[in-house]
Design a protein around this motif. Structure first.
Motif, PDB file in Angstrom:
ATOM      1  N   LEU A  29       3.810  -2.665   7.723  1.00  0.00           N
ATOM      2  CA  LEU A  29       4.151  -1.978   6.338  1.00  0.00           C
ATOM      3  C   LEU A  29       2.303  -1.755   5.755  1.00  0.00           C
ATOM      4  O   LEU A  29       1.689  -1.695   5.020  1.00  0.00           O
ATOM      5  CB  LEU A  29       4.417  -3.741   5.237  1.00  0.00           C
ATOM      6  CG  LEU A  29       4.080  -3.339   4.033  1.00  0.00           C
ATOM      7  CD1 LEU A  29       4.336  -1.314   3.402  1.00  0.00           C
ATOM      8  CD2 LEU A  29       5.218  -4.634   3.340  1.00  0.00           C
ATOM      9  N   ALA A  30       1.867  -3.376   6.911  1.00  0.00           N
ATOM     10  CA  ALA A  30       0.052  -2.949   6.469  1.00  0.00           C
ATOM     11  C   ALA A  30      -0.461  -1.989   6.499  1.00  0.00           C
ATOM     12  O   ALA A  30      -2.000  -1.228   6.261  1.00  0.00           O
ATOM     13  CB  ALA A  30      -0.359  -4.492   6.675  1.00  0.00           C
ATOM     14  N   SER A  31      -0.044  -1.320   8.082  1.00  0.00           N
ATOM     15  CA  SER A  31      -1.234  -0.004   7.983  1.00  0.00           C
ATOM     16  C   SER A  31      -0.647   1.374   7.288  1.00  0.00           C
ATOM     17  O   SER A  31      -0.977   2.016   7.175  1.00  0.00           O
ATOM     18  CB  SER A  31      -0.011   0.255  10.013  1.00  0.00           C
ATOM     19  OG  SER A  31      -0.904  -0.645  10.402  1.00  0.00           O
ATOM     20  N   GLU A  32       0.204   1.069   7.073  1.00  0.00           N
ATOM     21  CA  GLU A  32       1.393   2.514   5.642  1.00  0.00           C
ATOM     22  C   GLU A  32       0.363   2.164   4.412  1.00  0.00           C
ATOM     23  O   GLU A  32      -0.243   2.656   4.129  1.00  0.00           O
ATOM     24  CB  GLU A  32       2.203   2.000   5.648  1.00  0.00           C
ATOM     25  CG  GLU A  32       3.687   2.574   6.499  1.00  0.00           C
ATOM     26  CD  GLU A  32       3.247   3.704   6.375  1.00  0.00           C
ATOM     27  OE1 GLU A  32       3.671   4.495   5.684  1.00  0.00           O
ATOM     28  OE2 GLU A  32       2.805   4.271   7.892  1.00  0.00           O
ATOM     29  N   LEU A  33      -0.386   0.566   4.236  1.00  0.00           N
ATOM     30  CA  LEU A  33      -1.106   0.657   2.453  1.00  0.00           C
ATOM     31  C   LEU A  33      -2.607   0.543   3.137  1.00  0.00           C
ATOM     32  O   LEU A  33      -2.984   1.260   2.545  1.00  0.00           O
ATOM     33  CB  LEU A  33      -1.037  -1.045   2.525  1.00  0.00           C
ATOM     34  CG  LEU A  33       0.322  -0.854   1.805  1.00  0.00           C
ATOM     35  CD1 LEU A  33       0.951  -3.095   2.245  1.00  0.00           C
ATOM     36  CD2 LEU A  33       1.168  -0.871   0.609  1.00  0.00           C
ATOM     37  N   ARG A  34      -2.862   0.520   4.735  1.00  0.00           N
ATOM     38  CA  ARG A  34      -4.522   0.708   4.647  1.00  0.00           C
ATOM     39  C   ARG A  34      -4.392   2.705   4.479  1.00  0.00           C
ATOM     40  O   ARG A  34      -5.682   2.894   4.681  1.00  0.00           O
ATOM     41  CB  ARG A  34      -4.607   0.464   5.890  1.00  0.00           C
ATOM     42  CG  ARG A  34      -4.987  -0.908   6.127  1.00  0.00           C
ATOM     43  CD  ARG A  34      -6.329  -1.248   5.411  1.00  0.00           C
ATOM     44  NE  ARG A  34      -7.106  -0.561   5.208  1.00  0.00           N
ATOM     45  CZ  ARG A  34      -8.300  -0.228   5.131  1.00  0.00           C
ATOM     46  NH1 ARG A  34      -9.007  -0.825   3.520  1.00  0.00           N
ATOM     47  NH2 ARG A  34     -10.299   0.284   5.466  1.00  0.00           N
ATOM     48  N   LEU A  35      -3.343   3.193   5.123  1.00  0.00           N
ATOM     49  CA  LEU A  35      -3.480   4.460   5.105  1.00  0.00           C
ATOM     50  C   LEU A  35      -4.202   5.357   3.527  1.00  0.00           C
ATOM     51  O   LEU A  35      -5.128   5.725   3.167  1.00  0.00           O
ATOM     52  CB  LEU A  35      -2.308   5.459   5.075  1.00  0.00           C
ATOM     53  CG  LEU A  35      -1.467   5.600   6.463  1.00  0.00           C
ATOM     54  CD1 LEU A  35      -0.155   6.254   6.520  1.00  0.00           C
ATOM     55  CD2 LEU A  35      -2.914   6.391   7.950  1.00  0.00           C
ATOM     56  N   ALA A  36      -3.731   4.450   2.639  1.00  0.00           N
ATOM     57  CA  ALA A  36      -4.353   4.530   0.804  1.00  0.00           C
ATOM     58  C   ALA A  36      -5.626   3.997   0.649  1.00  0.00           C
ATOM     59  O   ALA A  36      -5.608   4.060  -0.387  1.00  0.00           O
ATOM     60  CB  ALA A  36      -3.292   4.452  -0.213  1.00  0.00           C
ATOM     61  N   LYS A  37      -6.565   3.337   1.518  1.00  0.00           N
ATOM     62  CA  LYS A  37      -7.964   2.766   1.182  1.00  0.00           C
ATOM     63  C   LYS A  37      -7.298   1.169   0.554  1.00  0.00           C
ATOM     64  O   LYS A  37      -7.788   0.746  -0.002  1.00  0.00           O
ATOM     65  CB  LYS A  37      -8.980   3.844   0.845  1.00  0.00           C
ATOM     66  CG  LYS A  37      -8.663   4.879   1.425  1.00  0.00           C
ATOM     67  CD  LYS A  37      -9.098   4.687   2.821  1.00  0.00           C
ATOM     68  CE  LYS A  37      -9.174   6.113   3.502  1.00  0.00           C
ATOM     69  NZ  LYS A  37      -9.537   6.006   5.023  1.00  0.00           N
ATOM     70  N   LEU A  38      -6.071   0.801   0.866  1.00  0.00           N
ATOM     71  CA  LEU A  38      -6.396  -1.030  -0.143  1.00  0.00           C
ATOM     72  C   LEU A  38      -6.602  -1.873   1.433  1.00  0.00           C
ATOM     73  O   LEU A  38      -6.040  -1.950   2.034  1.00  0.00           O
ATOM     74  CB  LEU A  38      -4.364  -1.335   0.027  1.00  0.00           C
ATOM     75  CG  LEU A  38      -3.951   0.166  -1.419  1.00  0.00           C
ATOM     76  CD1 LEU A  38      -2.690  -0.210  -1.511  1.00  0.00           C
ATOM     77  CD2 LEU A  38      -4.344   0.545  -1.774  1.00  0.00           C
ATOM     78  N   SER A  39      -7.061  -3.198   0.584  1.00  0.00           N
ATOM     79  CA  SER A  39      -7.329  -4.023   0.951  1.00  0.00           C
ATOM     80  C   SER A  39      -5.338  -4.932   1.504  1.00  0.00           C
ATOM     81  O   SER A  39      -5.353  -5.112   1.110  1.00  0.00           O
ATOM     82  CB  SER A  39      -8.604  -4.712   0.729  1.00  0.00           C
ATOM     83  OG  SER A  39      -7.807  -5.194  -0.624  1.00  0.00           O
TER      84      SER A  39
END
Length: 520
Positions: A29-39
């Motif tokens: 999930l963390a990697s999925e969120l980083r695809l959108a450049k989230l912290s």
């Protein structure tokens, strides 16, 4: 506003998302969120990610269709499959981690309550919207290997992981969540509990957790016996339970005691010996105990996966017995479904109801899996009625219709979200079309964007190019086998939001895309 924008404006450090738990679900999930450049900050209670229970003989987990497709669509499949490529699993079977097309395998393909179904009986031609490709496989991976790959991937994408800092409490407001981990405090716009069956996040947020109590205590043990030949290999049912000896001294045991001994006393050699004697009805002698853990068939599920700015995924949202190996795959599906929706909510451009569709789509999937595991327990009970049902299921599973049905359920082929559209492909995983330029749809999803596939290169659809900015890529290419389709709208998680067999109308695509991507 993302973390980078906060930092540019000199604001206090506020993460977009804090994830409790650095297991496979939290890391993915963390990697999925980083695809959108989230912290993203991942807080994990355990300092050491290593455990004997994450390695052979007990750490192997089967990865099925939706999980393999998710890893493939994010470029992770090859790295996960590297494990033990050259090991021999026996005639016709792949090594753990080996990528082998399901259509070329033979022998046992899965099981239901220990009753196996065979590859040779499965009629995959009934699965209309499936195409052969890199994700057309099943394989196993050790949990430790899987977590190592996912952690490395998350770190490479800029995820912050703090081990030895488990979430101990939090306060949630309309705007953010203040998280307490030991003597540290962290602020985030959202908190996601991926912290397992005894989730602190779920309990402290007050999620309603409902279900059924256990019927047995399960044991996973590795022992040395005085005479290994006393108990035969394989699965065996007795008057009080069931035991399986996979290899000499390696046992799975189900003692139908109502779950009385799960985490209630130390797992000593004497206790394990007593349980093994009772369940096997044999006077065995255990000389040494190397590994031991317990589990149960307790099946519970949160009634919703969201309360305000707090969400749940994986075992934090649903628990059940490990029968059939569905738990890991179910949690990974949660992460793939939630990631892009939560990212849209953080960006502020999510259409109405998008984040709530996470519960709407994934809760029925979880409920179905819980029922699937309960049905297996019903066949395992040590009574004559269950033995009679076993005989019926054994006959059914040995037929072509039966094996195909069980494969659909176990492999996730039958998974379809109810998205309110009539086309039979909508709500299903998108086929891995091979396009005329040699690329595949799966590889085009690696950046986490949606796709509008225009096989006929219709002028009305070309006019939509760029309408949804970076959220949807327009792909005007024909496919080697388009399966009779003219156009397909694919969500970032790889599931089909809209499809057409005939010349598509641009307005239909516009409405479907606006529902998922928030543009009119």
């Amino acid at each position: 506003m993302t973390y980078e924008q906060h930092a540019d404006q000199g604001n206090d450090l506020v993460y977009d998302v804090i994830i409790a738990g650095a297991g496979p679900v939290g890391l993915f999930l963390a990697s999925e969120l980083r695809l959108a450049k989230l912290s993203v900050l991942v807080l994990e209670r355990s300092e050491d990610p290593h455990s004997p229970l994450k390695r052979l003989p007990f750490g192997m987990r089967g990865l099925w269709g939706p999980s393999i497709e998710a890893f493939y669509r994010r470029g992770l499949l090859e790295r996960i499959a590297q494990q033990r490529r050259d090991d021999d699993k026996g005639p016709g079977q792949p090594a753990p981690g080996a990528i082998t097309s399901s259509s070329r395998l033979r022998g046992p393909a899965g099981h239901f309550a220990g009753i196996q179904f065979d590859y040779s009986n499965i009629d995959s031609s009934r699965w209309t919207y499936r195409l052969p490709g890199p994700a057309d496989t099943q394989f196993g991976s050790e949990m430790e290997h899987l977590e190592r790959v996912l952690a490395a991937h998350a770190l490479s994408m800029g995820v912050e992981i703090q081990r030895g800092h488990g979430v101990e409490g939090f306060e949630s407001s309309n705007d953010e969540v203040l998280v307490r981990a030991g003597d540290q405090r962290f602020r985030a716009r959202w908190l996601v509990g991926c912290d397992g069956a005894r989730s602190t996040v779920r309990k402290q947020a007050g999620f309603e957790f409902v279900g059924t109590e256990p019927e047995f205590t399960g044991y996973s043990v590795q022992v040395e016996m005085a005479d290994p030949s006393v108990l035969p290999l394989g699965r065996h049912y007795t008057e009080v339970g069931m035991y399986t000896q996979w290899q000499p001294g390696v046992f799975g045991i189900a003692d139908f005691d109502g779950g009385a001994f799960h985490r209630t006393q130390p797992l000593t050699r004497e206790h394990v010996q007593a349980v093994l004697r009772r369940v096997s009805c044999t006077d065995v002698t255990v000389e040494a105990l190397h590994i031991a853990s317990t589990w149960t068939d307790r099946s519970y599920q949160a009634t919703t996966y969201r309360k305000g700015r707090v969400l749940l995924a994986g075992d934090a949202a649903h628990i059940h017995s490990p029968l059939g190996g569905q738990g890991l795959n179910l949690g990974l599906g949660d992460a793939m479904n939630l990631g892009w929706k939560l990212a849209a909510a953080v960006r502020g451009d999510a259409p109405d109801g998008l984040l709530d569709s996470y519960t709407a789509e994934r809760h029925p999937v979880g409920a179905r899996i819980l029922e699937w595991t309960r049905a297996q327990v019903a066949l395992m009970r040590p009574n004559r009625q269950s033995r009679a049902l076993q005989a019926v299921v054994r006959d059914l599973i040995d037929t072509r219709d039966g094996a195909t049905y069980f494969a659909e359920r176990v492999w996730g082929v039958s998974l379809r979200y109810d998205l309110g559209e009539e086309h039979p492909l909508v709500g299903r995983s998108c086929p891995d079309f091979e396009l005329e330029d040699g690329t595949r749809v799966g590889s085009r999803l690696r950046d986490g964007h949606g796709l509008l596939l225009d096989f006929g290169r219709q002028a009305p659809l070309q006019a939509l190019d760029g309408l949804w900015g970076d959220h949807v890529r327009y792909v005007a290419r024909d496919a080697k086998d388009r399966l009779g389709l003219s156009a397909v709208l694919v969500r970032p998680d790889g599931f089909v939001a809209w499809a057409s067999d005939t010349t598509p109308h641009a307005e239909d695509v516009r409405r479907a895309a606006a529902r998922w991507f928030g543009r009119s």
